[in-house]
Design a protein around this motif. Structure first.
Motif: not given
Length: 939
Positions: A599-614
């Motif tokens: 949410m702070r950076t908008g970078q795709g890698r963090w959205w992927v990390a959110l999906a994988v960790s969830g």
């Protein structure tokens, strides 16, 4: 010309410097960590080799001598080290000031001779008190005169950075011990072994004294003798206290325990001495560099101490029983379970010794001497008051080592107080990132006006905290639990068999089981092996919480959260259990951190990390879907708020939709698996209600459904761990204070960041409360264990955000950490903990008493996996399969082991079984109890 020493010239110099314009800041000198690490590694390597040589000497002595004789040798070695206390303390002084050796040489030789005579005279009446023969006190007196000169000369070598000569002095001592000790011990017993120890000390002195410094160095040092004595005296006293903490337990154990127990504790002391001895030289190498302020020296020293300590713990934790049996013999096997905790205590002491050296070099020697002396006194009082077994003495030493590490860290050296926040201060002393109200996707990070040198102190602090966390998680004081044994049994199946077992007879998703299956098939089924995935996950939680706390509230809160998690009872307990709960805590925190960064950076890698960790969360525990749902609901809310505020959200919206899609793809295989599980359990008439309550007695208070008391109990568990019923009643009586603290916490500043963390903690708990109305067994803190790291983040916010003072934040965090550490100690060591089921102790005692042909009956019947894991060779079967008939020819006995007797069906079955056994012609000959387990013996 010497530097001015009076106050007035110093003041004039200060004023002149103040009047001169400060030079432009230039690049700081490069830290040569590789050179510093190699320096530490070289000397530490010699120390390790010397320690292994001394350990080999002790192992040979244990084989050659009787248990009583070996206990005498161990006590002599402890006395020898205690007499050689100046070897660590005076070495510290002469490492700080090389000239100290020249000025003190004549005095220490004279004093050593006098002390030797005194030991010889006083040894006659004191020997019986210490449990030693008089001959050993005379041998000790012969070694006393070499102690202080050896200390001074070795310290001088370290101060002059003559590390090769220092290493040679270290290596010659065990060489002489082994060369002379084996024949002397075989021929003369304990006195002969002691003579070899003394000869090794004199040989080390001969090597260290070679090549003394010239008169110039002595004259230079003597010009500021008063200043040097003031600086080195407290350091000497501090290292004196460290030696007492390390060695006094074996002396007291030899005086307080029986011969057998004293010999067993001597084994612990010998193995623990390897870890302690390995790190002895690290602070001596550090001292001269720390006094000159050389950058990187502390980091290299801490890294060396942590690596050696953790390596020692890892080595002994793999197969402690085998290590003790092969090294010392079968008669010492009962203390195998204490080896890893005791070696861990010595590892903590090694890290604390480095911090003490750093603080002494910085001029805080008086404070360090007072702190170490206080801990040594507390340790002695605890041992005298509580120590009646080797385990109790080891627990007192571990508590003292942990307390010492905490005291040295909190004194201002490394961990706390927190590093200063360099960003501009706003209200409450917080940076803009800390006072920022919500989690707006456009919230910018505060950029410093000028690039500042990278501050390595937070990383050093994090490394120390993580090392502490790993040490605590390796100290597992309880045997495998029922659910763990089931997991291990499943993990030994072929992969298809494991998956079929989970589909048809289990209620949990397969991620942890698959990891455990791989570990078991690679490394076997040892207790530490099967718990290794949880220990690793529980340790990784520390840096993840640090990063999350820093992202949420700033660097202080990050370090505070890491420190609290390192000692938090619930986090420690489930990091020591071969189940999925440590994974649950880790993945939940990773998912929160990924959401914040996305949410702070908008970078795709963090959205992927959110999906994988969830997805990993739900593959770990089905109830984790509540956590994942809260995170995504929070994301939707934040995007909506940003859109209403007119901020661009398209990029983040697309990233979030992609994360949802990826999560769904990763969960598709699990959905089919979960449906098969549900169908199989419903077809068998079990549903998902097949697990026994883990609590003994009525401590959970929730068997009839969730209520105020059970809710408060689970909240206290999640923060302060498992305790006796009386303790839990007292803690839950404080619920008004807890509610007030929660309101104060949530009321500070704008609630955006804190609100998301609180929602991740509370919404799943409320959801489990609702489920608990229909299924009371589901209302259990384990099933919403993500609450624990979230609450720790909120507590870190509370302790660091209430004041702008770094000292105030440090004191608040330290005080809270001490309460959590006390909770961990009580949870791990208190035998009245209702969550402690000592099946291992019960089966071990049965094994010691049983003979071939004896039978063990157990109630309930689901203890089978646990019984066969803990005692694979025993003949055992459930009580409901019938009682073996009497066979007068074999006279075999029957043992009945029963647990969960707070549940009526198991209590009734046990009573009927006892009656049936007695009616069959057997009489009860013994009965003993372990925590939550009872055993009857019939002949």
């Amino acid at each position: 010309m010497s530097a001015p020493t009076t106050a007035a010239p110093q003041a004039r110099t200060t004023r002149r410097r103040a009047a001169t314009p400060a030079p432009a800041p230039g690049p700081r000198p490069r830290v040569d960590l590789r050179r510093l690490a190699a320096e530490q590694a070289g000397v530490a390597g010699a120390q390790v080799v010397a320690g292994l040589g001394n350990a080999a000497f002790a192992l040979i002595a244990a084989r050659l001598l009787s248990p009583g004789g070996f206990a005498q040798v161990a006590a002599f070695l402890a006395l020898y080290l205690l007499v050689h206390v100046p070897a660590s303390s005076l070495s510290a002084g002469s490492a700080l000031d090389r000239g100290l050796a020249g000025r003190m040489r004549r005095h220490v030789v004279t004093g050593g001779l006098g002390l030797g005579v005194a030991v010889a005279i006083l040894g006659i009446p004191l020997a019986p008190v210490l449990g030693l023969p008089v001959a050993l006190t005379f041998v000790l007196a012969a070694g006393v005169p070499a102690a202080m000169p050896l200390a001074l000369e070795r310290g001088r070598l370290f101060g002059a950075q003559r590390h090769g000569r220092a290493a040679a002095s270290l290596l010659v001592e065990p060489a002489v011990r082994l060369g002379l000790g084996v024949p002397l011990a075989a021929g003369a017993g304990a006195p002969g072994a002691a003579l070899a120890v003394v000869a090794g000390g004199w040989a080390a002195l001969a090597v260290a004294a070679t090549g003394r410094a010239g008169h110039g160095a002595r004259a230079t040092a003597s010009r500021d003798a008063a200043t040097t004595i003031t600086a080195t005296g407290p350091a000497v006293a501090a290292f004196l206290g460290l030696a007492l903490v390390q060695n006094q337990d074996v002396l007291l154990a030899n005086a307080l325990l029986t011969d057998g127990d004293a010999g067993r504790f001597a084994v612990l002391s010998t193995l623990g001495g390897i870890a302690a001895f390995a790190t002895t030289t690290i602070p001596l190498v550090l001292l001269p560099r720390a006094r000159t302020g050389e950058r990187g020296a502390l980091l290299a020293a801490l890294g060396a101490a942590a690596a050696l300590g953790l390596g020692a713990v890892a080595v002994v934790a793999i197969a402690p029983r085998t290590l003790v049996t092969l090294g010392f013999g079968d008669r010492f096997a009962p203390v195998a379970g204490l080896v890893a905790p005791y070696v861990g205590a010595m590892a903590l002491l090694g890290v604390a010794r480095v911090l003490v050296a750093q603080r002494c070099a910085q001029g805080a020697g008086r404070r360090m001497a007072a702190a170490v002396g206080s801990v040594a006194a507390i340790q002695a009082v605890l041992i005298l008051a509580l120590a009646r077994t080797p385990g109790a003495v080891a627990a007192c030493t571990f508590a003292a080592a942990a307390l010492l590490l905490g005291a040295t860290a909190l004194s201002g050296g490394v961990v706390l107080p927190f590093p200063r926040v360099r960003t501009p201060r706003h209200r409450g002393g917080q940076s803009p990132a800390q006072t920022g109200g919500g989690l707006s996707p456009q919230a910018p990070a505060a950029a410093p006006a000028q690039a500042a040198p990278r501050d390595r102190r937070p990383l050093v602090a994090l490394a120390a905290i993580t090392a502490l966390a790993l040490a605590l998680r390796l100290v597992a004081t309880r045997g495998l639990w029922l659910d763990e044994a089931t997991s291990v049994t499943q993990a030994q199946l072929p992969l298809n068999g494991l998956l079929d077992s989970l589909r048809t007879s289990d209620v949990h998703p397969p991620l942890h089981h698959l990891v455990l299956w791989a570990i078991v098939h690679l490394f076997g089924t040892g207790q530490m092996v099967v718990r290794a995935p949880s220990i690793l996950a529980g340790t990784l939680l520390i840096p993840v919480l640090w990063a999350t706390g820093r992202e949420l509230y700033g660097p202080r809160a990050g370090l505070a959260a890491a420190l609290l998690a390192a000692v938090a009872p619930f986090a420690v307990w489930y990091a020591q259990e071969a189940r999925m709960y440590a994974f649950f805590m880790l993945f939940a925190t990773v998912a929160l951190y990924a959401q914040l960064r996305a949410m702070r950076t908008g970078q795709g890698r963090w959205w992927v990390a959110l999906a994988v960790s969830g997805a990993a969360l739900i593959w770990t525990q089905y109830f984790a879907a509540l956590v994942v749902g809260v995170l995504h609901a929070g994301t939707a809310w934040q995007l909506w708020q940003a859109h209403r505020a007119g901020e661009p959200v398209r990029t983040r919206l697309l990233g979030w939709v992609g994360a949802l899609a990826l999560t769904a793809v990763l969960l598709l295989p699990l959905a089919h698996f979960a449906l098969e599980q549900f169908s199989a359990n419903e077809s068998a008439g079990r549903g998902f209600d097949q697990s026994p309550s883990q609590a003994g007695g009525d401590v959970d208070g929730g068997r009839d459904g969730p209520g105020v008391y059970s809710g408060l109990t689970n909240l206290v568990w999640a923060i302060w761990g498992y305790h006796s019923n009386a303790t839990m009643a007292a803690l839950t009586a404080l619920w008004p204070a807890l509610m007030l603290g929660a309101l104060l916490l949530l009321g500070r500043g704008r609630p955006g960041r804190t609100g998301l963390v609180a929602a991740v903690a509370l919404v799943p708990a409320l959801g489990m409360t609702a489920l608990g109305v229909a299924k009371p067994f589901l209302f259990e803190a384990r099933y919403f264990i993500a609450l624990t790291p979230m609450v720790l983040l909120l507590l870190a916010r509370a302790t660091t955000g209430w004041t702008a003072s770094r000292t105030g934040a440090a004191l608040a965090t330290g005080a809270l950490a001490l309460t959590l550490a006390a909770g961990t100690a009580d949870q791990q060591l208190n035998r009245s903990n209702p969550r402690l089921y000592d099946f291992k102790g019960a089966l071990t005692q049965i094994h010691d008493q049983a003979r071939p042909g004896d039978v063990v009956l157990y109630e309930p019947d689901y203890l089978g996996d646990l019984v066969h894991y803990l005692q694979p060779g025993v003949t055992a079967r459930p009580l409901d399969q019938g009682i073996p008939k009497r066979d007068p020819a074999h006279r075999r006995r029957v043992f009945l082991m029963a647990s969960f007797l707070d549940q009526r069906q198991h209590a009734d079955a046990t009573a009927k079984g006892i009656t049936a056994i007695q009616r069959g012609g057997r009489r009860q000959t013994d009965h003993f109890s372990k925590p939550q387990v009872k055993v009857w013996e019939f002949r």
